[in-house]
Design a protein around this motif. Structure first.
Motif, PDB file in Angstrom:
ATOM      1  N   LEU A 218       0.710  -0.983   0.547  1.00 54.87           N
ATOM      2  CA  LEU A 218       0.031  -0.266   0.070  1.00 54.87           C
ATOM      3  C   LEU A 218       0.656   1.110   0.087  1.00 54.87           C
ATOM      4  CD1 LEU A 218      -2.710   1.625   0.532  1.00 54.87           C
ATOM      5  CD2 LEU A 218      -2.462   1.141   2.663  1.00 54.87           C
ATOM      6  N   ASP A 219       0.565   2.027  -0.953  1.00 52.30           N
ATOM      7  CA  ASP A 219       1.413   3.337  -1.040  1.00 52.30           C
ATOM      8  C   ASP A 219       2.854   3.242  -1.236  1.00 52.30           C
ATOM      9  OD1 ASP A 219      -1.156   4.972  -0.990  1.00 52.30           O
ATOM     10  OD2 ASP A 219      -0.815   5.256   0.630  1.00 52.30           O
ATOM     11  N   GLY A 220       3.250   2.660  -1.346  1.00 54.60           N
ATOM     12  CA  GLY A 220       4.969   2.299  -1.726  1.00 54.60           C
ATOM     13  C   GLY A 220       5.955   1.099  -0.731  1.00 54.60           C
ATOM     14  N   GLU A 221       4.225   0.573   0.157  1.00 55.42           N
ATOM     15  CA  GLU A 221       4.990   0.049   1.660  1.00 55.42           C
ATOM     16  C   GLU A 221       4.611  -1.253   1.494  1.00 55.42           C
ATOM     17  OE1 GLU A 221       7.249   1.152   3.610  1.00 55.42           O
ATOM     18  OE2 GLU A 221       7.481   2.888   2.714  1.00 55.42           O
ATOM     19  N   GLU A 222       5.375  -2.427   1.829  1.00 55.12           N
ATOM     20  CA  GLU A 222       5.165  -3.558   2.158  1.00 55.12           C
ATOM     21  C   GLU A 222       3.890  -3.687   3.846  1.00 55.12           C
ATOM     22  OE1 GLU A 222       8.481  -5.987   0.934  1.00 55.12           O
ATOM     23  OE2 GLU A 222       8.448  -5.940   2.282  1.00 55.12           O
ATOM     24  N   LYS A 223       2.446  -4.167   2.899  1.00 51.78           N
ATOM     25  CA  LYS A 223       1.544  -5.380   4.541  1.00 51.78           C
ATOM     26  C   LYS A 223       1.787  -6.502   4.758  1.00 51.78           C
ATOM     27  CE  LYS A 223      -2.338  -4.104   2.254  1.00 51.78           C
ATOM     28  NZ  LYS A 223      -3.288  -3.756   2.274  1.00 51.78           N
TER      29      LYS A 223
END
Length: 238
Positions: free
Chosen positions: A41-46
């Motif tokens: 999400l938004d360039g970050e790993e969830k």
């Protein structure tokens, strides 16, 4: 007349657009010997599937109110089977066309926190701009290989290339020299970056905090400029 009104209404509906608030991504990738399944999400790993540990990993720190999924690892395994089946079909149809190989466009090494001698810290080796994934990152200390490092799953950039980050916990001591060496299919030899612990290390912050502060300052100046522009325009209109 009613038909014209209907067409006008539909035209207005089709022209409506909205700003993107968030970008959600799901990656399911595979090869003959490796695989990846992750949510971002938004360039970050969830979260991502670790097929070696046979579990689903949520990499966020404990204070984050994170999103969780129902049976994500089982879903990842099922999707990998579908991926390999689709891969075989495409290989047969396309005669197994060779992949394009792009070497990493950037490798950066920096510390997570401000460096203090004798205080545990983390070295970060950030690799970006490569294709296909993944890369392999190895670490040395004073020319000797060290173990215990970690690396996240490859993350997709907007241009179709990938990025990965490797981390190594270390305790800074004067004179120590660390390096991270990056291996990739497009590299004839490993690409290495060096970090030296020198006499000024105890007072110099890592590259990471400096980058974040610079970005924050830039965004703040942009916000001031935009606000001033609209204030002037408002005065002209009045």
């Amino acid at each position: 007349m009613k038909m014209k009104e209907l067409l006008l209404f539909l035209s207005c509906v089709l022209c409506v657009c909205a700003d993107v608030l968030h970008e959600d991504i799901a990656i399911n990738a595979c090869s003959d010997s490796d695989g990846e399944f992750m949510y971002g999400l938004d360039g970050e790993e969830k979260g991502y599937a670790d097929f070696n540990k046979q579990e689903f990993i949520y990499p966020q720190p404990p204070f984050i109110d994170r999103t969780t999924y129902a049976n994500p690892y089982e879903q990842a395994v099922a999707n990998q089977q579908i991926c390999r089946s689709n891969l075989k079909i495409r290989r047969d149809a396309m005669k197994d066309i060779p992949l394009e190989h792009d070497a990493p466009s950037g490798v950066t090494i920096y510390t997570r926190d401000e460096v203090e001698f004798g205080v545990q810290n983390t070295l970060i080796c950030h690799v970006t701009g490569f294709y296909p994934a993944p890369v392999n990152v190895s670490w040395t200390k004073n020319g000797q290989k060290v173990t215990g490092s970690s690396i996240n799953t490859p993350y997709l950039n907007k241009d179709g290339s990938f990025r990965q980050t490797s981390r190594l916990d270390f305790t800074p001591q004067l004179g120590d020299v660390y390096s991270c060496a990056v291996q990739h299919l497009a590299l004839a030899e490993p690409l290495a970056k060096i970090y030296e612990v020198d006499s000024s290390a105890h007072s110099d912050p890592g590259v990471g905090p400096s980058v974040f502060c610079g970005v924050g300052l830039t965004l703040g100046l942009v916000g001031v400029a935009v606000g001033t522009f609209f204030l002037i325009k408002g005065n002209e209109c009045s």
